[in-house]
Design a protein around this motif. Structure first.
Motif, PDB file in Angstrom:
ATOM      1  N   ASP A   1       0.853  -1.190   0.000  1.00  0.00           N
ATOM      2  CA  ASP A   1       0.000   0.000   0.000  1.00  0.00           C
ATOM      3  C   ASP A   1       0.887   1.238   0.000  1.00  0.00           C
ATOM      4  OD1 ASP A   1      -2.878  -0.567   0.193  1.00  0.00           O
ATOM      5  OD2 ASP A   1      -2.294  -1.759   1.930  1.00  0.00           O
TER       6      ASP A   1
ATOM      7  N   PHE B   1       0.687   3.837   1.750  1.00  0.00           N
ATOM      8  CA  PHE B   1       1.018   4.397   3.066  1.00  0.00           C
ATOM      9  C   PHE B   1       2.314   3.811   3.635  1.00  0.00           C
ATOM     10  CE2 PHE B   1      -0.939   0.547   4.676  1.00  0.00           C
ATOM     11  CZ  PHE B   1      -0.276   0.322   5.885  1.00  0.00           C
TER      12      PHE B   1
ATOM     13  N   GLU C   1      -6.896  11.300   2.008  1.00  0.00           N
ATOM     14  CA  GLU C   1      -7.715  11.008   3.196  1.00  0.00           C
ATOM     15  C   GLU C   1      -8.127  12.293   3.919  1.00  0.00           C
ATOM     16  OE1 GLU C   1      -8.410   7.690   4.242  1.00  0.00           O
ATOM     17  OE2 GLU C   1      -7.581   7.219   2.276  1.00  0.00           O
TER      18      GLU C   1
ATOM     19  N   PHE D   1     -11.548  13.685   2.803  1.00  0.00           N
ATOM     20  CA  PHE D   1     -12.637  12.727   2.583  1.00  0.00           C
ATOM     21  C   PHE D   1     -13.911  13.095   3.360  1.00  0.00           C
ATOM     22  CE2 PHE D   1     -14.829   8.689   3.405  1.00  0.00           C
ATOM     23  CZ  PHE D   1     -15.027   8.277   2.093  1.00  0.00           C
ATOM     24  N   ASN D   2     -13.742  13.603   4.567  1.00  0.00           N
ATOM     25  CA  ASN D   2     -14.923  13.901   5.391  1.00  0.00           C
ATOM     26  C   ASN D   2     -15.747  15.040   4.801  1.00  0.00           C
ATOM     27  OD1 ASN D   2     -14.339  11.938   7.222  1.00  0.00           O
ATOM     28  ND2 ASN D   2     -13.458  13.296   8.756  1.00  0.00           N
ATOM     29  N   ILE D   3     -17.045  14.872   4.834  1.00  0.00           N
ATOM     30  CA  ILE D   3     -17.961  15.921   4.345  1.00  0.00           C
ATOM     31  C   ILE D   3     -18.204  16.917   5.494  1.00  0.00           C
ATOM     32  CG2 ILE D   3     -20.299  16.365   3.488  1.00  0.00           C
ATOM     33  CD1 ILE D   3     -20.263  13.496   2.329  1.00  0.00           C
TER      34      ILE D   3
ATOM     35  N   HIS E   1     -21.969  10.867  -2.758  1.00  0.00           N
ATOM     36  CA  HIS E   1     -20.653  10.875  -3.428  1.00  0.00           C
ATOM     37  C   HIS E   1     -20.371  12.221  -4.103  1.00  0.00           C
ATOM     38  CE1 HIS E   1     -23.446   9.775  -6.623  1.00  0.00           C
ATOM     39  NE2 HIS E   1     -22.506   9.918  -7.539  1.00  0.00           N
TER      40      HIS E   1
ATOM     41  N   ARG F   1     -19.733  15.129  -1.452  1.00  0.00           N
ATOM     42  CA  ARG F   1     -18.318  15.098  -1.049  1.00  0.00           C
ATOM     43  C   ARG F   1     -17.463  15.852  -2.078  1.00  0.00           C
ATOM     44  NH1 ARG F   1     -17.042  11.038   2.070  1.00  0.00           N
ATOM     45  NH2 ARG F   1     -18.215   9.461   0.946  1.00  0.00           N
TER      46      ARG F   1
END
Lengths: 203, 551
Positions: free
Chosen positions: B177, B179, B375, B378-380, B475, B478
């Motif tokens: 990955d 990360f 990341e 990502f939060n709305i 979706h 966002r």
């Protein structure tokens, strides 16, 4: 070993396949990725839940209150998780919220973890004798063995913890005193010459 | 003078994005700059007389080692296919993190040639496969074995010995990955390890062709002339698989485009330009003409684009050399405005890329800003209101909101994932089945739908409440909050229109890779060439930064 990227992609597609919207599926996928990253059995529990989702009834909530009781069936942890994440800034004001009967409570954890990051407060999640401390989406501490995760949480409590130290003032002072041993005692000459600002700033 | 960044409503149109060309910002060029002082080595070369076997190549710096593990296999002509449905390839590759142990090579020998149905581990970073251009490969072997260099005209027509048909990274098929490695300084730029893989594969193709020729006739064989090697790249066949990437990674797309736009803005804001810089710019434009005249394609669509490009680049050269005075204040701003007025989109973007050549000090710092921590966004922000959302939609999607999706031609196509290969595909909604399983790639349509729902809601309603009844549009909610912060994060076009040219989406991504000579084979796939003209690994210490134009 499956990569987290694979876990996220497959979870998103599977969630869509069982009927969640694409946007909700994205949230679920992020959550399962997080659970697996933290070592929780996310895939296993999501699989079990998805097998039931079209056979059993689960309750959804719209607006969350301080006390939330299901009518007939247990709450869907995913709907609940998304609602908590979305409404977290309102819910935080209650200090504590409760839910009666939540299915697959492990699936709620990633939403609480992300919520903790959003409000900048630790969140304590308790049901029966089990406790989870959600630390700003950095980690999750639990007293529960991860092998057998309860499939139902009967009495659930979510507490928004105020930001405070988890050590005593005495312990802090003791450590601070030790740290002082790295400081240099200032002589008159050092006071005059070692600081950037002037000695009088009344000009 | 302050020049505004170009308007996303203009730049993010597919026809414009499909006119982008490689530049100093391109990933294969920034890869070469980053790894120029790394130690290159061929660690293992265990092939039989036909060139089948195993090879390992590495780049090393201090304790860090990246190793390309190559497996060359015999396949029949009937098994050779560039399509993603193929199951066998002439060669398969993986980039291993560190020095592979014998047991690693044995494990990889079982898995890498299987590609998508094999399993890799966190120790592997990228995965790829390639097929020979059989005609070229055989011609080169034949000539080298007899002591001759190959026919350059023939080589120029193709430009490579092998072409890859997919390059995978970031966690696919068990690969590491992102990360795990994201904090490594040397890969602080998108797709750097994918570029390394392709670059080392290119060297493998030269070593293999030399080796087979030598085995065929040890007494007379000669090696391929390094000058010829330098002018060969690695081909690549790319289909629709790449298209959804730029929709699915909005902040990353923004950062790529934003860096390009920032570079252009800063260059246009230069009040004066030194003679050496204006000379370098002119010489790059002049030399680049041969990249256009040697651009071979049978695609009518591309032939037309090349024709206009060549016409307009010559017109531009004429203007710059005969009429234009670089002593003017803000010379590149004047040139840019002239281009917009006098030339086609393809030419504007072609010259914009070349404008960056003299200005490494402007471009270099931007390269590190081309990655994205997705990341984080990502939060709305659910405490915002429907009124806020409406304002964003009206400001950032103004053109998209004018599309009438009730018209059949505006929603004729749909994107889906094929069950056979788990790859994205595009089909006609009214003629094919499967649109009920449509992928969330019809952003324009869904944004318009979101706008209409917002109009029916109270402006003061908070997004957390709005989402309760509108989760089907979560979706795009966002995305709307992402574009508020990242103006170049969205394609400002309809990706399900009857008139969609999907290769425009591929072109955009491939230009950032650094690809040359786009050769569309249909509206859904194309061939390109990478690293053609690039320095060879043993020349990396001191190479010409403008190799793209000077080879």
């Amino acid at each position: 070993m499956k990569s987290l990227s694979e876990i996220e992609t497959v979870t998103k597609r599977a969630s869509r396949a069982v009927g969640f919207s694409w946007g909700d599926s994205e949230e679920i996928a992020k959550g399962i990725r997080l659970l697996e990253l933290f070592g929780f059995p996310g895939i296993k529990n999501l699989n079990q839940y998805f097998k039931l989702i079209n056979k059993k009834n689960f309750e959804n909530l719209s607006i969350l209150k301080k006390k939330n009781k299901s009518n007939k069936y247990s709450f869907c942890p995913i709907n609940l998780g998304i609602r908590i994440l979305d409404q977290i800034k309102t819910l935080e004001k209650f200090k504590k919220i409760t839910f009666h009967k939540v299915s697959y409570p492990i699936l709620l954890l990633p939403f609480l973890s992300r919520s903790s990051d959003v409000i900048g407060k630790k969140i304590l999640f308790k049901f029966e004798k089990n406790t989870f401390l959600l630390n700003f989406n950095v980690n999750i501490l639990s007293n529960l063995s991860l092998k057998k995760f309860p499939l139902l949480a009967k009495k659930t409590e979510i507490v928004f913890l105020e930001n405070k130290d988890n050590f005593t003032e005495k312990e802090w002072k003791s450590l601070y005193k030790l740290s002082e041993n790295t400081f240099v005692e200032e002589t008159e000459s050092l006071k005059q010459g070692a600081a950037g600002a002037g000695l009088t700033d009344n000009d | 003078m302050n020049i505004n960044l170009r308007d996303p409503n203009k730049i993010m149109k597919l026809s414009r994005l499909g006119s982008f060309h490689q530049s100093r910002l391109s990933f294969l060029r920034s890869f070469l700059s980053e790894f120029k002082d790394w130690k290159y080595k061929r660690d293992l070369f265990d092939l039989d007389k036909n060139g089948y076997g195993t090879a390992v190549y590495s780049f090393t710096k201090k304790d860090r080692v990246y190793s390309l593990v190559c497996f060359a296999n015999q396949i029949s002509d009937t098994e050779r296919s560039d399509r993603v449905i193929a199951t066998k390839w002439d060669a398969a590759f993986t980039l291993h993190d560190g020095i592979p142990l014998k047991k690693d090579i044995e494990r990889l020998r079982n898995e890498v040639p299987k590609q998508e149905v094999g399993r890799l581990s966190y120790k592997e970073l990228t995965l790829s496969r390639a097929n020979k251009s059989v005609r070229i490969f055989d011609h080169v072997v034949e000539n080298l074995s007899k002591g001759f260099q190959p026919n350059l005209d023939l080589l120029e027509k193709v430009g490579y010995l092998y072409r890859t048909t997919a390059v995978y990274g970031s966690g696919k098929f068990g690969l590491a990955d992102r990360f795990r490695i994201k904090n490594r300084e040397e890969i602080n730029g998108p797709f750097r390890l994918e570029m390394m893989l392709v670059y080392l594969v290119r060297q493998f193709t030269f070593d293999q062709v030399n080796y087979v020729a030598k085995k065929r006739n040890p007494k007379t064989a000669v090696n391929l002339d390094p000058k010829i090697c330098r002018n060969l790249g690695i081909g690549n066949s790319t289909g629709l698989g790449m298209a959804p990437f730029i929709v699915n990674h909005p902040t990353l797309l923004n950062n790529w485009i934003s860096c390009r736009e920032t570079a252009l803005k800063k260059i246009r804001e230069l009040e004066t330009v030194e003679i050496k810089d204006s000379n370098l710019f002119k010489s790059c434009v002049r030399n680049s003409v041969k990249n256009i005249t040697s651009w071979n394609t049978e695609s009518e669509y591309q032939i037309k684009k090349i024709k206009f490009l060549l016409r307009d680049v010559r017109k531009f050269l004429d203007f710059v050399e005969k009429e234009f005075d670089f002593n003017n204040s803000y010379p590149f701003d004047i040139l840019y405005l002239w281009l917009e007025k006098e030339t086609c989109e393809e030419c504007v973007e072609y010259i914009v890329s070349i404008m960056m050549e003299p200005f490494g000090e402007i471009v270099q710092p931007l390269i590190k800003k081309m990655s994205s921590d997705e990341e984080k966004y990502f939060n709305i922000p659910t405490d915002r209101s429907v009124g806020d959302l409406l304002a964003i939609l009206e400001k950032k999607y103004s053109n998209i909101l004018t599309i009438d999706f009730d018209k059949k031609e505006n929603h004729k196509k749909f994107w889906f994932i094929s069950k056979n290969k788990e790859e994205p595909r595009l089909a006609d909604r009214f003629e094919e089945q499967g649109s009920d399983l449509e992928q969330p790639l019809a952003i324009a349509r869904d944004i318009k739908k979101l706008y209409e729902r917002c109009l029916l809601s109270k402006k003061s309603l908070k997004i957390d409440k709005f989402l309760i009844d509108n989760s089907d549009l979560r979706h795009v909610v966002r995305r709307a909050f992402i574009i508020e912060k990242f103006p170049y994060s969205e394609i400002q076009d309809n990706t399900i229109s009857e008139n969609l040219v999907p290769i425009d989406m591929l072109r955009l991504k491939l230009s950032f890779f650094g690809a040359l000579k786009f050769d569309p084979r249909s509206d859904k796939w194309l061939r390109i060439c990478m690293f053609q003209g690039a320095p060879l690994p043993n020349e990396l210490k001191d190479f010409d930064e403008q190799w793209v134009y000077n080879s």
